[in-house]
Design an enzyme around this catalytic site. Sequence first.
Site, PDB file in Angstrom:
ATOM      1  CD  GLU A  88      -1.488  -2.451   1.595  1.00  0.00           C
ATOM      2  OE1 GLU A  88      -2.174  -3.447   1.325  1.00  0.00           O
ATOM      3  OE2 GLU A  88      -0.381  -2.538   2.174  1.00  0.00           O
ATOM      4  N   PRO A 286      12.511 -13.388   1.766  1.00  0.00           N
ATOM      5  CG  PRO A 286      13.276 -14.559   3.617  1.00  0.00           C
ATOM      6  CD  PRO A 286      13.753 -13.751   2.455  1.00  0.00           C
ATOM      7  CG  ASN A 356       1.849  -5.915  -6.871  1.00  0.00           C
ATOM      8  OD1 ASN A 356       1.424  -6.358  -7.931  1.00  0.00           O
ATOM      9  ND2 ASN A 356       2.151  -4.649  -6.708  1.00  0.00           N
TER      10      ASN A 356
END
Length: 450
Positions: A88, A286, A356
């Site tokens: 975001e 990670p 994403n």
Amino acid sequence: MIGRDSSVNRTPPPRLLPSVTTPLLTLYSAALVLALAATAPWWLRELRPAGKYREGFAERLGRIPRRRLHAPAAGEVTLWIHAVSVGEVLAAVPLVAALRSALPHARCYVSTTTRTGQQIARARFGADSVFYYPADFAFAVRAWLRFLRPSLVVLVESEFWPRFLIEAARTGVPVAVINARISDRSWPRYQRLAALWRPLLGTLSLVLAQSDRDAQRLRALGAPAASAIGNLKYDLPPPLPTPLLDQLRQAIQAGAPVLVCGSTLAGEEALLLPLLPEHTVTLLAPRHPERFDEVAALLQASGRPWSPLSLWRRDPQPIAPGTLLLLDSVGELAPLYALAQVAIVGGGFLHAGGHNPLEPASLGKPVVIGTGYANFLEIVTTLRAADAIRIAGLPEIQQTIAHLLADPAQAAALGERARAVCAASSGATSRVLSALLPLLQPQPALGTGA
């Protein structure tokens, strides 16, 4: 079909109806306190010096770090933009730049929920305008509203907290939700609590959804005239090269194929590693920094040569095929996708909702994801329609990667189709900006509430 014009419906926030909201809010607040009490041992552990929630804990409870944050001047236009985590925050970067350009005398503050989001936000926007989002208690929310005196609150994606929405409405602050979405997994939960959400979402001044389906769901829950306007994440420019990328390019043996496995979650590395070809250079990144040591132990036990990049970059050595690399830092993954013959984006191999895929796609890289991509349904659906992504469960991933490595022309064409989708789907930032600016016009006060 997503509407591409900036003609969206805007409504001023109506006054809350205490008769509707008070009983449900009382139950919600009680449940929140009980949940906090039930999880107290976990919180005490996480608040230890090494715990991931220790940083920013006071800010979450409404304590303002006045030495770090610059208070807005009297009468200054102030924007509060909330972006939960890394995805975001990155989606908000072009919008914040556009807002600062359109409103050069306004002050933009950005809040995040996660520590990784906080790190990225401070690097992108400056530590003097970034803070942790308050816990959903009246005293914490009110403290931040009093300090910031926001002219507008912008929530990135569907970050709805009941107490926050009520306090914003009581102080007359318009709240806009942008890049809004409701996943298939979340939709049944929202429907079960529709009686709570309808009056709360009815306070919103503007709701801009990623897709028509998201807009439909939000309207059904009471969001005023939610409109589909596109996805901000397509507007992120391809990541620029970095010194670490240049170092790795020089060190990796010529001709060695490279796999970049980004944003992997707990359990995914252990499942993926035995399925990946051993003749490649494989970079593992990670998602959560608190797992770096855990993944390091896994690589140590693999029997293959490996190195954490934090150590390697101090004394760079040649990197031979078969080497495993651990990216044990935050905010450096996106440019490193440029190394990849194949990019593997985690989060979907254990059905955690996915992550994403647009960062490698924007670089023209062939992208492979798992079958659990519910949190990125609109993006993946768009890429699939253009045959610009590969989706593979654990049984198929070995063959999928082998085919892409064996046929560089096919892999390159896949990556170019993905790049083309990113370019064709961009433009949401300008539409969001056009919709937000009218909300900064003077509005009648709605009272202060108690």
